[in-house]
Structure formats: C-alpha cells, structure tokens
Design a protein around this motif. Structure first.
Motif, short mmCIF file in Angstrom:
data_model
loop_
_atom_site.label_atom_id
_atom_site.label_comp_id
_atom_site.label_asym_id
_atom_site.label_seq_id
_atom_site.Cartn_x
_atom_site.Cartn_y
_atom_site.Cartn_z
N TYR A 28 -0.20 -22.22 -3.36
CA TYR A 28 -1.45 -22.19 -2.60
C TYR A 28 -2.58 -22.87 -3.37
O TYR A 28 -3.67 -23.07 -2.85
CB TYR A 28 -1.87 -20.73 -2.28
N CYS A 29 -2.32 -23.22 -4.63
CA CYS A 29 -3.36 -23.77 -5.50
C CYS A 29 -3.20 -25.27 -5.68
O CYS A 29 -4.17 -26.02 -5.57
CB CYS A 29 -3.31 -23.06 -6.85
N THR A 66 -11.79 -20.62 -17.83
CA THR A 66 -10.74 -20.63 -16.83
C THR A 66 -10.15 -22.04 -16.81
O THR A 66 -10.29 -22.80 -17.76
CB THR A 66 -11.32 -20.15 -15.46
N GLY A 67 -9.45 -22.39 -15.75
CA GLY A 67 -8.83 -23.71 -15.71
C GLY A 67 -8.41 -24.05 -14.29
O GLY A 67 -8.94 -23.45 -13.35
N GLY A 68 -7.44 -24.83 -14.17
CA GLY A 68 -6.20 -25.01 -14.90
C GLY A 68 -5.85 -23.71 -15.64
O GLY A 68 -6.32 -22.66 -15.26
N GLU A 69 -5.06 -23.82 -16.65
CA GLU A 69 -4.76 -22.65 -17.47
C GLU A 69 -5.51 -22.80 -18.79
O GLU A 69 -5.19 -23.69 -19.58
CB GLU A 69 -3.25 -22.52 -17.66
N THR A 98 -9.91 -16.00 -17.50
CA THR A 98 -8.95 -15.79 -16.42
C THR A 98 -7.73 -16.61 -16.77
O THR A 98 -7.85 -17.80 -17.03
CB THR A 98 -9.55 -16.27 -15.08
N THR A 99 -6.58 -15.97 -16.80
CA THR A 99 -5.38 -16.65 -17.28
C THR A 99 -4.18 -16.26 -16.42
O THR A 99 -4.18 -15.20 -15.79
CB THR A 99 -5.12 -16.26 -18.76
N SER A 122 -3.86 -13.39 -13.52
CA SER A 122 -3.49 -13.66 -12.13
C SER A 122 -2.00 -13.43 -11.96
O SER A 122 -1.19 -14.00 -12.69
CB SER A 122 -3.82 -15.11 -11.77
N VAL A 162 -3.69 -13.05 -5.23
CA VAL A 162 -4.09 -13.68 -3.97
C VAL A 162 -3.20 -13.07 -2.89
O VAL A 162 -1.98 -13.02 -3.04
CB VAL A 162 -3.92 -15.21 -4.05
N MET A 192 -8.59 -19.50 -0.31
CA MET A 192 -9.70 -20.36 0.09
C MET A 192 -9.17 -21.77 0.35
O MET A 192 -8.27 -22.21 -0.36
CB MET A 192 -10.75 -20.41 -1.03
N ARG A 201 -2.30 -23.83 5.10
CA ARG A 201 -3.03 -22.63 4.67
C ARG A 201 -3.16 -21.58 5.77
O ARG A 201 -3.29 -20.39 5.48
CB ARG A 201 -4.42 -23.00 4.17
N MET A 326 -8.70 -25.76 -6.67
CA MET A 326 -9.28 -24.66 -7.44
C MET A 326 -9.12 -24.90 -8.94
O MET A 326 -9.95 -24.47 -9.75
CB MET A 326 -8.55 -23.37 -7.04
N1 SAM Z 1 -4.61 -20.46 -14.58
C1 SAM Z 1 -5.54 -19.36 -14.56
C2 SAM Z 1 -5.05 -18.25 -13.67
O1 SAM Z 1 -3.94 -18.37 -13.16
O2 SAM Z 1 -5.76 -17.27 -13.53
C3 SAM Z 1 -6.97 -19.74 -14.19
C4 SAM Z 1 -7.21 -20.70 -13.08
S1 SAM Z 1 -6.62 -20.22 -11.48
C5 SAM Z 1 -7.14 -21.60 -10.52
C6 SAM Z 1 -7.76 -18.94 -11.08
C7 SAM Z 1 -7.46 -18.08 -9.89
O3 SAM Z 1 -7.64 -18.85 -8.73
C8 SAM Z 1 -6.05 -17.52 -9.83
O4 SAM Z 1 -6.16 -16.13 -9.64
C9 SAM Z 1 -5.47 -18.17 -8.63
O5 SAM Z 1 -4.55 -17.32 -8.01
C10 SAM Z 1 -6.68 -18.41 -7.78
N2 SAM Z 1 -6.57 -19.45 -6.76
C11 SAM Z 1 -6.10 -20.69 -6.89
N3 SAM Z 1 -6.19 -21.37 -5.73
C12 SAM Z 1 -6.75 -20.53 -4.84
C13 SAM Z 1 -7.12 -20.64 -3.47
N4 SAM Z 1 -6.95 -21.75 -2.79
N5 SAM Z 1 -7.69 -19.56 -2.90
C14 SAM Z 1 -7.88 -18.42 -3.60
N6 SAM Z 1 -7.56 -18.25 -4.87
C15 SAM Z 1 -7.00 -19.29 -5.50
#
Ligand code: SAM
Length: 331
Positions: A28-29, A66-69, A98-99, A122, A162, A192, A201, A326
């Motif tokens: 989803y990301c 945050t990131g990416g990772e 956030t990891t 996550s 999510v 999102m 989505r 994201m």
């Molecule tokens: N890699 C780290 C992680 O996994 O937490 C940090 C970055 S990641 C983009 C941050 C959060 O964004 C994660 O909890 C991920 O599930 C969430 N995420 C990514 N794409 C998303 C989307 N389209 N809608 C909602 N949450 C999203």
C-alpha cells in the motif's frame, strides 16, 4: 521566535525522512520497482543535523526520524547521537522514530543510550506469511526480535497498523490483545492516497469508523483525552486495560490541531502531508555557513502552511491525491 502559521497553529513537531529507501516494499506504500533518489541528492548527516538544529532553535520540541526506513540510512546512529545533545540541553523534549523494526535488534541499546524513550513500530499483521505478502520483502521474526530488543532496552514501543480491508481487519482484535498483553499501545491508521502503487486503493481502504464499530461488538471502548503530540485519538479498552489509537485522515481529519511539518532527505519541507506545496531548504542551507537564510526560508514556508489536506479515495478518482509516496515524506 515561535513558528506560528496563518491559522494560529504553533509548529513544534518536525518529522524528518532521513532516507526514501526501505528494506520493505509494503504494497500500500510502494510499487515493487521503486526508483529512489540518487545518493548525491541527499543531504549529508551533518546537513540534516544543522537543519534540525535550526528548527529546534525555532521552537521544535519533538523530532521524529522516519523514512523510507530510518535505520537503513548509513551511519544514522551518528545523526541520532548528535541530535541527542538537544535532549541533554533541554531544548528538545522528545527524539523518537518510526521504524519497521527490521534493524532494531542491532540498534535498540544505542537508541536507548541516546535518550530515545519511545518508538513507533509499524506492523500490519502477526501472521508470518501475510507479513511477507504485505511487505513483499520482510521477515516477521526479525521484527519480533527487534521489538523484544527495544523493550529489553527500556524503550516504550507503540505498534502502528494500517487497517486494510480483507487483509488484517479480522485480525485486529488479536493484534490488540497481543500488543496490550506486552504493554504496547496499538494505533490503527487509514490508508491515504499517496503515490502510485501496483494495487487499487479503493479495494484496500477501510474506514476506521467501521472498524471501531466492529471492535465495539467485542470490546468496551471509552474515549480518553490521552495525547502524544501526534494526530491519533485514543480510547481505553476495558477488557485489556490498554490504549487503542485511531489515525483517521480520511473519515475525520485532524488538521485543525496540526502542529507539524515534514522535512525530506533532500531538504524539501512539506507543510502538509496531503498537499504538494513545498519549500526548498537545501539551497539556502548551502548558500552560506550561517543559518539566517535557511531560518528565513523556514519562516516563509510556515507562512503558507495550508489549512489542511483533501485526500479522496473513490472509484472515480483513480489517481492518488498526492503524487509522492509516503516514503518520501515519511509517515
Ligand atoms: N519504514 C518506517 C515504518 O515502516 O514505520 C517509516 C516510514 S513508513 C512510510 C511510515 C508509516 O507510514 C508506516 O506505518 C506505514 O505503514 C505508513 N504508510 C505508508 N504508506 C501509507 C499510506 N498510503 N497510507 C497510510 N499509511 C501509510
């Protein structure tokens, strides 16, 4: 000195995406074959530190990497160690991250030593096969070992999941019991519409109002005023004694209380997760050794922070509301 936007909101929370790269490819990301930024476009760790320090001087009290990772950025611990001086001086109240948890076994002790007291991990499922499916590349046992390591190091862990229709919705009660049983809060997030992904989505989107109603068939949920500085609204679950958060950008946006801005690893500042407008801070940062130019660019950017986002997910709009993923701005 404080950063106050045109709607009177004080900006005290900076989220920094230290890399757009990730060792997972959550469906989803990201798309499976993502093109990442060329390394030469990235700010150095020293430049990231300098920018974060300017924000702290301007009133940021909470900083989330945050990131990416974040933990796959090379030498990220050097940055975290440097930033921890602002905790020691009292200028910064919280340094957190956030990891996805995959690298936590390696870094948990050092994070704790740097004053990181809480982290968000996550995790969308407790089933190893489903975990591999949703992350494409991830291994659940590594994440579990990472969570163990963080807790052993004395770091408080919050789980972010999510909510995905027909993927993990039936599993949320189990995840709730598991998280609360280990003394961790659980926060659910609505998907999102950010960035092109390989899936549709609309098929994944699950309104949390519906999820909450379903959970209320099994659990007693009471609204509580608990706040962590982020956008989640919390309930207490009588049966487990733990807290459950809801982040609902789609069904109920929380923009009126937005206190944050987001910096990418190239020095681009996004004033809203759900809008395209951004300010380049890299050029003013590199233009002089002093910080006056960059501080001025930050003030200009805060001066046009929008009132809120307008995410839409429906069958008529197949394009994402925001074209970047994201992973560019971080969650
Ligand atoms: N890699 C780290 C992680 O996994 O937490 C940090 C970055 S990641 C983009 C941050 C959060 O964004 C994660 O909890 C991920 O599930 C969430 N995420 C990514 N794409 C998303 C989307 N389209 N809608 C909602 N949450 C999203």
């Amino acid at each position: 000195m404080d950063m106050i936007d045109p709607f009177g909101r004080t900006i005290s929370y900076l989220r920094v995406s230290v890399t757009d790269r990730c060792d997972f490819r959550c469906t989803y990301c990201m798309a499976e074959d993502m093109t990442f930024l060329p390394k030469r476009d990235l700010l150095s760790l020293e430049e990231l530190d300098r920018l974060c320090t300017v924000f702290i001087d301007k009133g940021v009290k909470k900083l989330r990497l945050t990131g990416g990772e974040p933990l796959v950025r090379k030498n990220v611990m050097h940055l975290i160690r440097e930033l921890s001086r602002h905790l020691e001086s009292g200028a910064l109240e919280e340094l957190t991250l956030t990891t996805n948890g995959s690298q936590l076994s390696r870094f948990a002790d050092e994070l704790a030593a740097c004053g990181v007291k809480r982290i968000n991990v996550s995790l969308d499922t407790l089933d190893a096969d489903k975990f591999h499916t949703i992350t494409r590349w991830g291994r659940l046992d590594k994440v579990m070992a990472g969570i163990d390591a963080a807790q052993s190091a004395g770091i408080k862990v919050k789980i972010n999941a999510v909510a995905l229709k027909d993927f993990n919705d039936a599993e949320i009660p189990e995840m709730l019991r598991w998280a609360h049983g280990r003394g961790m809060d659980l926060t659910l997030i609505e998907t999102m519409p950010m960035g092109e992904i390989d899936a549709d989505r609309t098929d994944q989107y699950l309104p949390l109002s519906l999820m909450r109603a379903r959970l209320e068939d099994r659990f007693t949920l009471s609204d509580i005023p608990y706040k962590t500085g982020g956008p989640a609204r919390y309930v207490e679950v009588a049966e487990t004694g733990g807290r459950l958060g809801f982040i609902t950008p789609m069904t109920h946006n929380f923009c009126e209380s937005c206190n944050r801005v987001r910096l990418t690893c190239t020095g681009t500042l996004y004033m809203c997760l759900g809008q395209e407008d951004a300010a380049d801070l890299r050029a003013p940062l590199r233009a002089s050794e002093g910080n006056a130019l960059v501080a001025q660019a930050i003030d200009e950017a805060i001066g046009r922070k929008p009132k809120g986002h307008d995410f839409v997910i429906d069958r008529r709009t197949s394009r994402p509301s925001v074209s970047r993923h994201m992973s560019v701005t971080g969650g």
